[in-house]
Design a protein around this motif. Sequence first.
Motif, PDB file in Angstrom:
ATOM      1  N   GLY A  37       0.813  -1.208   0.000  1.00 13.92           N
ATOM      2  CA  GLY A  37       0.000   0.000   0.000  1.00 13.92           C
ATOM      3  C   GLY A  37       0.847   1.259   0.000  1.00 13.92           C
ATOM      4  N   THR A  38       0.186   2.396   0.236  1.00 12.75           N
ATOM      5  CA  THR A  38       0.866   3.692   0.150  1.00 12.75           C
ATOM      6  C   THR A  38       1.022   4.354   1.514  1.00 12.75           C
ATOM      7  N   GLY A  39       1.111   3.588   2.568  1.00 14.11           N
ATOM      8  CA  GLY A  39       1.266   4.147   3.911  1.00 14.11           C
ATOM      9  C   GLY A  39       2.575   4.900   4.076  1.00 14.11           C
ATOM     10  N   ALA A  40       2.659   5.691   5.146  1.00 17.16           N
ATOM     11  CA  ALA A  40       3.838   6.528   5.401  1.00 17.16           C
ATOM     12  C   ALA A  40       5.097   5.691   5.589  1.00 17.16           C
ATOM     13  N   ILE A  41       4.973   4.541   6.256  1.00 17.06           N
ATOM     14  CA  ILE A  41       6.146   3.690   6.476  1.00 17.06           C
ATOM     15  C   ILE A  41       6.645   3.125   5.153  1.00 17.06           C
ATOM     16  N   THR A  42       5.718   2.726   4.288  1.00 16.51           N
ATOM     17  CA  THR A  42       6.098   2.189   2.982  1.00 16.51           C
ATOM     18  C   THR A  42       6.803   3.241   2.139  1.00 16.51           C
ATOM     19  N   ILE A  43       6.262   4.455   2.123  1.00 14.37           N
ATOM     20  CA  ILE A  43       6.841   5.524   1.301  1.00 14.37           C
ATOM     21  C   ILE A  43       8.237   5.894   1.798  1.00 14.37           C
ATOM     22  N   SER A  44       8.399   6.053   3.104  1.00 12.57           N
ATOM     23  CA  SER A  44       9.719   6.449   3.621  1.00 12.57           C
ATOM     24  C   SER A  44      10.759   5.351   3.394  1.00 12.57           C
ATOM     25  N   SER A  45      10.375   4.088   3.566  1.00 14.82           N
ATOM     26  CA  SER A  45      11.339   3.004   3.311  1.00 14.82           C
ATOM     27  C   SER A  45      11.642   2.899   1.824  1.00 14.82           C
ATOM     28  N   PHE A  46      10.643   3.178   0.982  1.00 17.90           N
ATOM     29  CA  PHE A  46      10.869   3.171  -0.459  1.00 17.90           C
ATOM     30  C   PHE A  46      11.884   4.237  -0.854  1.00 17.90           C
ATOM     31  N   ILE A  47      11.730   5.446  -0.327  1.00 15.52           N
ATOM     32  CA  ILE A  47      12.648   6.549  -0.653  1.00 15.52           C
ATOM     33  C   ILE A  47      14.068   6.193  -0.219  1.00 15.52           C
ATOM     34  N   THR A  48      14.217   5.615   0.974  1.00 12.08           N
ATOM     35  CA  THR A  48      15.546   5.216   1.454  1.00 12.08           C
ATOM     36  C   THR A  48      16.167   4.182   0.523  1.00 12.08           C
ATOM     37  N   ARG A  49      15.386   3.204   0.115  1.00 11.67           N
ATOM     38  CA  ARG A  49      15.904   2.144  -0.756  1.00 11.67           C
ATOM     39  C   ARG A  49      16.215   2.659  -2.153  1.00 11.67           C
ATOM     40  N   VAL A  50      15.408   3.587  -2.655  1.00 11.37           N
ATOM     41  CA  VAL A  50      15.697   4.172  -3.981  1.00 11.37           C
ATOM     42  C   VAL A  50      17.018   4.920  -3.944  1.00 11.37           C
ATOM     43  N   ASN A  51      17.251   5.665  -2.880  1.00 11.17           N
ATOM     44  CA  ASN A  51      18.518   6.392  -2.759  1.00 11.17           C
ATOM     45  C   ASN A  51      19.701   5.434  -2.676  1.00 11.17           C
ATOM     46  N   ASN A  52      19.494   4.239  -2.131  1.00 14.74           N
ATOM     47  CA  ASN A  52      20.572   3.251  -2.063  1.00 14.74           C
ATOM     48  C   ASN A  52      20.819   2.572  -3.402  1.00 14.74           C
ATOM     49  N   MET A  53      19.798   2.465  -4.251  1.00 11.17           N
ATOM     50  CA  MET A  53      19.957   1.736  -5.503  1.00 11.17           C
ATOM     51  C   MET A  53      20.199   2.638  -6.715  1.00 11.17           C
ATOM     52  N   SER A  54      20.184   3.947  -6.529  1.00  9.82           N
ATOM     53  CA  SER A  54      20.385   4.875  -7.643  1.00  9.82           C
ATOM     54  C   SER A  54      21.832   4.866  -8.119  1.00  9.82           C
ATOM     55  N   VAL A  55      22.001   5.033  -9.419  1.00 12.05           N
ATOM     56  CA  VAL A  55      23.336   5.081 -10.009  1.00 12.05           C
ATOM     57  C   VAL A  55      23.951   6.459  -9.796  1.00 12.05           C
TER      58      VAL A  55
END
Length: 145
Positions: free
Chosen positions: A59-77
């Motif tokens: 879903g789109t809960g606050a915990i999901t969004i914040s963990s998604f942003i952290t993981r995107v920053n870790n996987m970005s080139v």
Amino acid sequence: MKKKDLKKAYIENILLWMVMFIGFVTFFFFVINYAKVARVKDNMDAISDYGARLISTNGTGAITISSFITRVNNMSVKGIDPVATADLICNEDNTIVPPEYQVIFSTQLAGGVSFYDKQIVSRRVVFNENGSETVTCTLTITYTE
């Protein structure tokens, strides 16, 4: 026997090699710059895949969004700027009849990469395992050389 003047032939040969060298160097730098575009597009595809799957299961809960942003920053080139929570916009639509059970996740590049200034977009559509609503998310990223 008379000696021929080879001065013109030497000049033409030197000019030919200079033109060939300049053409090769130009082509080489074009390939390197195009490889940057391909690398960013590939990373955007991976981010869209990951985002669509994460939103569809959690879903789109606050915990999901914040963990998604952290993981995107870790996987970005290298070159993709850090993503903030404000860069991700998600909308849920419950008004569609019959329900479509889908998550549409788009990653778009604001600006351009090197010489390529057109917009690059990566979109993934997956089955929504968390609910019947249609969830549309857009993540905007920027690239800095």
